[in-house]
Motif scaffolding. Structure first.
Motif, mmCIF file in Angstrom:
data_model
loop_
_atom_site.group_PDB
_atom_site.id
_atom_site.type_symbol
_atom_site.label_atom_id
_atom_site.label_comp_id
_atom_site.label_asym_id
_atom_site.label_seq_id
_atom_site.Cartn_x
_atom_site.Cartn_y
_atom_site.Cartn_z
ATOM 1 N N GLN A 32 38.306 47.713 39.136
ATOM 2 C CA GLN A 32 38.964 47.195 40.336
ATOM 3 C C GLN A 32 39.222 45.698 40.219
ATOM 4 N N LYS A 33 38.258 44.988 39.665
ATOM 5 C CA LYS A 33 38.433 43.546 39.474
ATOM 6 C C LYS A 33 39.562 43.271 38.487
ATOM 7 N N ALA A 34 39.595 44.063 37.406
ATOM 8 C CA ALA A 34 40.660 43.889 36.410
ATOM 9 C C ALA A 34 42.022 44.213 37.015
ATOM 10 N N LYS A 35 42.079 45.273 37.858
ATOM 11 C CA LYS A 35 43.349 45.626 38.508
ATOM 12 C C LYS A 35 43.794 44.519 39.451
ATOM 13 N N HIS A 36 42.837 43.959 40.210
ATOM 14 C CA HIS A 36 43.176 42.866 41.118
ATOM 15 C C HIS A 36 43.678 41.656 40.338
ATOM 16 N N GLN A 37 43.001 41.351 39.232
ATOM 17 C CA GLN A 37 43.440 40.229 38.406
ATOM 18 C C GLN A 37 44.811 40.491 37.807
ATOM 19 N N GLN A 38 45.069 41.760 37.424
ATOM 20 C CA GLN A 38 46.379 42.110 36.874
ATOM 21 C C GLN A 38 47.468 41.895 37.915
ATOM 22 N N ASP A 39 47.209 42.365 39.159
ATOM 23 C CA ASP A 39 48.195 42.199 40.224
ATOM 24 C C ASP A 39 48.463 40.725 40.493
ATOM 25 N N GLU A 40 47.385 39.926 40.522
ATOM 26 C CA GLU A 40 47.556 38.495 40.753
ATOM 27 C C GLU A 40 48.337 37.853 39.610
ATOM 28 N N PHE A 41 48.031 38.280 38.383
ATOM 29 C CA PHE A 41 48.732 37.718 37.228
ATOM 30 C C PHE A 41 50.214 38.068 37.271
ATOM 31 N N LEU A 42 50.534 39.331 37.587
ATOM 32 C CA LEU A 42 51.930 39.740 37.641
ATOM 33 C C LEU A 42 52.683 38.981 38.736
ATOM 34 N N ALA A 43 52.020 38.793 39.890
ATOM 35 C CA ALA A 43 52.669 38.051 40.965
ATOM 36 C C ALA A 43 52.931 36.606 40.545
ATOM 37 N N MET A 44 51.937 35.985 39.892
ATOM 38 C CA MET A 44 52.104 34.607 39.442
ATOM 39 C C MET A 44 53.155 34.529 38.328
ATOM 40 N N LEU A 45 53.148 35.519 37.436
ATOM 41 C CA LEU A 45 54.140 35.546 36.363
ATOM 42 C C LEU A 45 55.546 35.635 36.946
ATOM 43 N N ALA A 46 55.714 36.530 37.928
ATOM 44 C CA ALA A 46 57.032 36.666 38.557
ATOM 45 C C ALA A 46 57.450 35.370 39.220
ATOM 46 N N HIS A 47 56.496 34.721 39.905
ATOM 47 C CA HIS A 47 56.811 33.451 40.572
ATOM 48 C C HIS A 47 57.238 32.399 39.562
ATOM 49 N N GLU A 48 56.493 32.282 38.479
ATOM 50 C CA GLU A 48 56.788 31.250 37.484
ATOM 51 C C GLU A 48 58.110 31.527 36.767
ATOM 52 N N LEU A 49 58.458 32.796 36.593
ATOM 53 C CA LEU A 49 59.710 33.114 35.915
ATOM 54 C C LEU A 49 60.902 33.069 36.870
ATOM 55 N N ARG A 50 60.670 33.360 38.146
ATOM 56 C CA ARG A 50 61.763 33.295 39.109
ATOM 57 C C ARG A 50 62.207 31.856 39.345
#
Length: 434
Positions: free
Chosen positions: A61-79
């Motif tokens: 669950q912690k890894a999934k939460h970190q993955q979701d946060e990473f994907l959101a941050m990745l999308a923000h940084e690339l957008r």
């Protein structure tokens, strides 16, 4: 046998029985003790296994939460870098040029920006689906409506490759119950997949039919096809047919996963068929059909008159601010740019802009705090500005948080200028003093 002999024999039998009883008791006791030890050990193993499973679940669950946060941050940084690029393309369209090469360059940049934005959307959608965070906005939707939207999204890509798209729609309209945006995404992803794996000048067909109580939509192409080994896994996350060593088609192998997930959320099915490499492919979407619901005809809403309002643009990305401000000024608005929250509050207090377009990720205070302070700064006699969040944070949770902070609208980067202008023009803005 004499009585004395009988008594001795009886005593010997009793002694033998006692000894047997003692032996059996000792055997039972040792067996029970051994069994108890086994039970104790088994129970200890069970407890340890339970604790280990709980730790694994917590870690997952912690890894999934970190993955979701990473994907959101990745999308923000690339957008963020995509935003000024798209604005620059829009500016190029508005500047007259006699050199046809610039038109070609502009179209190439536009297609690549749209491709990057689509990859980001697919990546985030795949994460949301696996997390169960996708919510459908259902209504009765005409099939031709979302098909047309999908074709509009990808006709540029298809035309650029000189491919031939054939639409075969039924004479009588068909209806499904679903989310218009997500249904258009399903068909759009299938059209994009067909265009990606069909050679230049190839053929793509989209056929919609009613079959009993279902709507069946087929997207076929005469492209590179799918091998028999890959076909069963074609909808799996990150699965992608290795069509060539160059991987010139690109992609992450996410689009078809999103298609399957979205179709299933609508209560439908999707399947792929191909006779092998080089034999083209066919994707079939089956959705439950619903009867047409008669709705009162909507009267056309007159387009609001253009109001040359003042706009405060808040973005710490200098390039994004410069490009978008130029576009808005060319559209007839007066624009001031601020690069942080504090400067934005000062600028708003000085000139009371009627529209504020604000980024969320700012260096001093975030856009949510800026929105709250702007709302608080407006007294009862003041007209409140139209607040638009323009950000790389694009999830439904981000949208809800923006609206709760006081924003009227939430738009994701890289925004299309026409979408932004539609939001501004539809707002009830007083001309005010310019």
């Amino acid at each position: 046998m004499s009585p004395r002999e009988q008594a001795l024999a009886q005593r010997e039998r009793e002694v033998a029985r006692r000894e047997e009883a003692l032996r059996l008791w000792e055997l039972t006791r040792s067996t029970v003790e051994a069994g108890s030890g086994d039970l104790i050990e088994a129970n200890a193993h069970l407890v340890m296994a339970t604790l280990a499973a709980e730790r694994l679940e917590e870690t997952a669950q912690k890894a999934k939460h970190q993955q979701d946060e990473f994907l959101a941050m990745l999308a923000h940084e690339l957008r963020n870098p995509l935003a000024p690029i798209r604005s620059a393309v829009n500016l190029m369209e508005r500047i007259d040029t006699a050199d046809p090469r610039l038109t070609t360059i502009r179209e190439v940049v536009r297609r690549q920006v749209e491709h990057m934005a689509r990859l980001l959307d697919d990546l985030l959608d795949a994460s949301r689906v696996t997390s169960g965070k996708v919510t459908l906005q259902r209504r009765t939707v005409k099939v031709s409506e979302f098909v047309e939207q999908a074709v509009e999204m990808y006709h540029g890509l298809i035309d650029s490759q000189r491919q031939h798209l054939t639409l075969d729609m039924p004479a009588s309209p068909l209806f499904v119950n679903g989310d218009l945006t997500r249904l258009a995404q399903i068909i759009g992803n299938l059209l994009h997949n067909a265009a990606k794996y069909t050679p230049e000048g190839g053929d793509i067909a989209l056929i919609a039919r009613r079959e009993a109580d279902e709507v069946v939509i087929r997207v076929t192409d005469n492209g590179s096809g799918i091998s028999a080994e890959s076909l069963p896994h074609i909808f799996n996350l990150f699965a992608q047919e290795e069509r060539s060593l160059s991987r010139s088609q690109g992609g992450l192998g996410i689009g078809l996963t999103v298609v399957r997930s979205m179709v299933e959320l609508h209560g439908g099915t999707v399947k792929a068929r191909s006779d092998g490499l080089g034999a083209g492919s066919e994707f079939t979407v089956v959705l439950p059909r619903v009867a047409k619901v008669e709705e009162p005809a909507l009267q056309p809403t007159p387009r609001p008159a253009f109001v040359p309002a003042r706009i405060l643009l808040v973005d710490d990305n200098v390039d994004a601010g410069v490009m978008l401000s130029m576009l808005l000024e060319m559209s007839g608005y007066e624009v001031e740019v601020a690069q942080d929250g504090a400067s934005a509050l000062v600028a708003f207090a000085r000139q009371r802009s009627q529209i504020v377009v604000c980024d969320i990720g700012l260096p001093d205070m975030n856009g949510y705090e800026v929105a709250k302070r702007l709302r608080r700064s407006c007294t009862a006699g003041d007209s409140s500005p139209l607040l638009i969040a323009l950000t790389g944070y694009e999830s439904p949770e981000d949208r809800k948080r923006a609206l709760a902070a006081g924003f009227d609208h939430h738009l994701a980067k890289p925004v299309d200028l026409e979408d932004l202008l539609k939001v501004i023009v539809r707002a009830d803005i007083s001309p005010g003093e310019l």
